[in-house]
Design a protein around this motif. Structure first.
Motif, PDB file in Angstrom:
ATOM      1  N   LYS A  18     -13.274  42.703  67.910  1.00 21.83           N
ATOM      2  CA  LYS A  18     -13.328  43.033  66.477  1.00 21.83           C
ATOM      3  C   LYS A  18     -14.772  43.078  65.996  1.00 21.83           C
ATOM      4  O   LYS A  18     -15.130  43.910  65.140  1.00 21.83           O
ATOM      5  CB  LYS A  18     -12.514  42.020  65.676  1.00 21.83           C
ATOM      6  N   ASP A  19     -15.618  42.212  66.543  1.00 24.27           N
ATOM      7  CA  ASP A  19     -17.040  42.232  66.188  1.00 24.27           C
ATOM      8  C   ASP A  19     -17.706  43.501  66.710  1.00 24.27           C
ATOM      9  O   ASP A  19     -18.585  44.059  66.038  1.00 24.27           O
ATOM     10  CB  ASP A  19     -17.727  40.987  66.763  1.00 24.27           C
ATOM     11  N   TRP A  20     -17.305  43.968  67.901  1.00 20.29           N
ATOM     12  CA  TRP A  20     -17.857  45.226  68.409  1.00 20.29           C
ATOM     13  C   TRP A  20     -17.555  46.369  67.439  1.00 20.29           C
ATOM     14  O   TRP A  20     -18.416  47.211  67.162  1.00 20.29           O
ATOM     15  CB  TRP A  20     -17.253  45.550  69.779  1.00 20.29           C
ATOM     16  N   LEU A  21     -16.340  46.376  66.921  1.00 23.18           N
ATOM     17  CA  LEU A  21     -15.962  47.415  65.958  1.00 23.18           C
ATOM     18  C   LEU A  21     -16.705  47.252  64.642  1.00 23.18           C
ATOM     19  O   LEU A  21     -17.069  48.234  63.994  1.00 23.18           O
ATOM     20  CB  LEU A  21     -14.457  47.381  65.707  1.00 23.18           C
ATOM     21  N   GLU A  22     -16.935  46.006  64.245  1.00 25.59           N
ATOM     22  CA  GLU A  22     -17.679  45.760  63.007  1.00 25.59           C
ATOM     23  C   GLU A  22     -19.098  46.293  63.120  1.00 25.59           C
ATOM     24  O   GLU A  22     -19.658  46.826  62.149  1.00 25.59           O
ATOM     25  CB  GLU A  22     -17.695  44.255  62.703  1.00 25.59           C
ATOM     26  N   GLN A  23     -19.687  46.187  64.291  1.00 28.40           N
ATOM     27  CA  GLN A  23     -21.020  46.747  64.499  1.00 28.40           C
ATOM     28  C   GLN A  23     -21.013  48.266  64.300  1.00 28.40           C
ATOM     29  O   GLN A  23     -21.923  48.817  63.677  1.00 28.40           O
ATOM     30  CB  GLN A  23     -21.516  46.408  65.906  1.00 28.40           C
ATOM     31  N   ILE A  24     -19.983  48.934  64.809  1.00 26.23           N
ATOM     32  CA  ILE A  24     -19.877  50.376  64.619  1.00 26.23           C
ATOM     33  C   ILE A  24     -19.698  50.713  63.139  1.00 26.23           C
ATOM     34  O   ILE A  24     -20.290  51.686  62.637  1.00 26.23           O
ATOM     35  CB  ILE A  24     -18.691  50.939  65.438  1.00 26.23           C
ATOM     36  N   LEU A  67      -6.377  52.756  74.747  1.00 29.04           N
ATOM     37  CA  LEU A  67      -5.603  51.962  73.800  1.00 29.04           C
ATOM     38  C   LEU A  67      -4.418  52.774  73.288  1.00 29.04           C
ATOM     39  O   LEU A  67      -4.535  53.973  73.048  1.00 29.04           O
ATOM     40  CB  LEU A  67      -6.482  51.529  72.622  1.00 29.04           C
ATOM     41  N   SER A  68      -3.289  52.118  73.128  1.00 30.99           N
ATOM     42  CA  SER A  68      -2.095  52.810  72.635  1.00 30.99           C
ATOM     43  C   SER A  68      -1.757  52.428  71.209  1.00 30.99           C
ATOM     44  O   SER A  68      -0.756  52.892  70.662  1.00 30.99           O
ATOM     45  CB  SER A  68      -0.900  52.502  73.550  1.00 30.99           C
ATOM     46  N   ASN A  69      -2.596  51.590  70.589  1.00 30.83           N
ATOM     47  CA  ASN A  69      -2.331  51.128  69.227  1.00 30.83           C
ATOM     48  C   ASN A  69      -3.612  51.221  68.406  1.00 30.83           C
ATOM     49  O   ASN A  69      -4.594  50.555  68.721  1.00 30.83           O
ATOM     50  CB  ASN A  69      -1.825  49.683  69.256  1.00 30.83           C
ATOM     51  N   PRO A  70      -3.633  52.034  67.337  1.00 31.90           N
ATOM     52  CA  PRO A  70      -4.848  52.149  66.527  1.00 31.90           C
ATOM     53  C   PRO A  70      -5.073  50.959  65.594  1.00 31.90           C
ATOM     54  O   PRO A  70      -6.145  50.836  65.009  1.00 31.90           O
ATOM     55  CB  PRO A  70      -4.596  53.433  65.713  1.00 31.90           C
ATOM     56  N   ASP A  71      -4.085  50.079  65.471  1.00 31.29           N
ATOM     57  CA  ASP A  71      -4.200  48.907  64.605  1.00 31.29           C
ATOM     58  C   ASP A  71      -4.921  47.809  65.393  1.00 31.29           C
ATOM     59  O   ASP A  71      -4.291  46.921  65.977  1.00 31.29           O
ATOM     60  CB  ASP A  71      -2.821  48.447  64.149  1.00 31.29           C
ATOM     61  N   ILE A  72      -6.255  47.882  65.394  1.00 34.96           N
ATOM     62  CA  ILE A  72      -7.048  46.979  66.238  1.00 34.96           C
ATOM     63  C   ILE A  72      -6.844  45.517  65.855  1.00 34.96           C
ATOM     64  O   ILE A  72      -6.860  44.629  66.719  1.00 34.96           O
ATOM     65  CB  ILE A  72      -8.542  47.352  66.155  1.00 34.96           C
TER      66      ILE A  72
END
Length: 231
Positions: free
Chosen positions: A174-180, A125-130
């Motif tokens: 975004k849900d994958w990140l929410e799990q983390i 990924l080149s953008n940290p603003d998911i």
């Protein structure tokens, strides 16, 4: 005229010999029990508990290979997107026309092969603003190089790169990140440890919950170092 037409499958003598396509579909889905499209791996398929079925794709297009139009080894259930939005009448055995108008033979995966292919997918990924990620921010790398020609054909015919990029920009990602985040904030589990668990799940079952893409996406997030920010 009708020798290779679909109506031939309605003849009783032929049905008695090779079976009916609905029976073939049920047998196919009993084996493909994960319930995902065998071509893209991300779209749900109607299965043994549905009264309807997915359409069959002529893997080698019937307009080019009419002698294979009713060959069950050329008829493959596929999700609507793979069949009707992306592949259409493309020929997996030949590349798209180059600027000079020529096509070239190429290797491609055969849907009914008994040999498995361990496809490798890496995401950067080149953008940290998911929350504002775009397709151009998602770089996918496919391997291994030993099957690069087959991988290129697969991506070309089924729009794989575009579709996987879109998945990484969707609410699913975004849900994958929410799990983390929940693992980290609610249970005190380090993101890298959580991702390691997800990778173990992916190694056990790549298809369930799009684990193959989920693990690659989260590993890409980890390489970008986004865990120091608020997920």
């Amino acid at each position: 005229m009708g020798l290779y037409s679909q109506q031939l499958l309605d003849l009783k003598a032929l049905r008695d010999k090779i079976g009916q396509i609905d029976d073939h579909y049920r047998q196919f889905m009993a084996i493909n029990h994960r319930g995902k499209c065998p071509f893209c791996g991300i779209t749900d398929m109607l299965g043994v508990y549905h009264s309807k079925r997915e359409a069959y794709d002529h893997y080698l297009p019937k307009g080019i290979y009419p002698f294979n139009s009713i060959n069950f080894r050329n008829l493959v259930p596929a999700c609507h997107y793979c069949n009707s939005s992306y592949k259409l009448a493309q020929d997996p055995a030949y590349s798209s026309k180059d600027p000079a108008g020529a096509t070239h033979r190429r290797k491609s995966f055969y849907p009914y092969t008994t040999a498995g292919h361990n496809i490798e997918i890496s995401i950067d990924l080149s953008n940290p603003d998911i929350d504002n990620l775009t397709a151009s921010d998602v770089q996918l790398t496919f391997g291994p190089t030993a099957i690069s020609e087959e991988l290129d054909a697969w991506q070309d015919v089924y729009g794989i790169e575009e579709r996987y990029q879109a998945k990484c920009c969707s609410n699913d990602a975004k849900d994958w990140l929410e799990q983390i985040r929940i693992f980290r904030d609610e249970h005190g589990i380090d993101p890298e440890a959580a991702i390691a668990t997800i990778r173990q799940q992916a190694n056990k079952d790549l298809i369930a919950n799009s684990n193959f893409l989920k693990a690659a996406f989260l590993e890409g997030c980890n390489r970008l170092g986004i865990w120091g920010s608020d997920l």
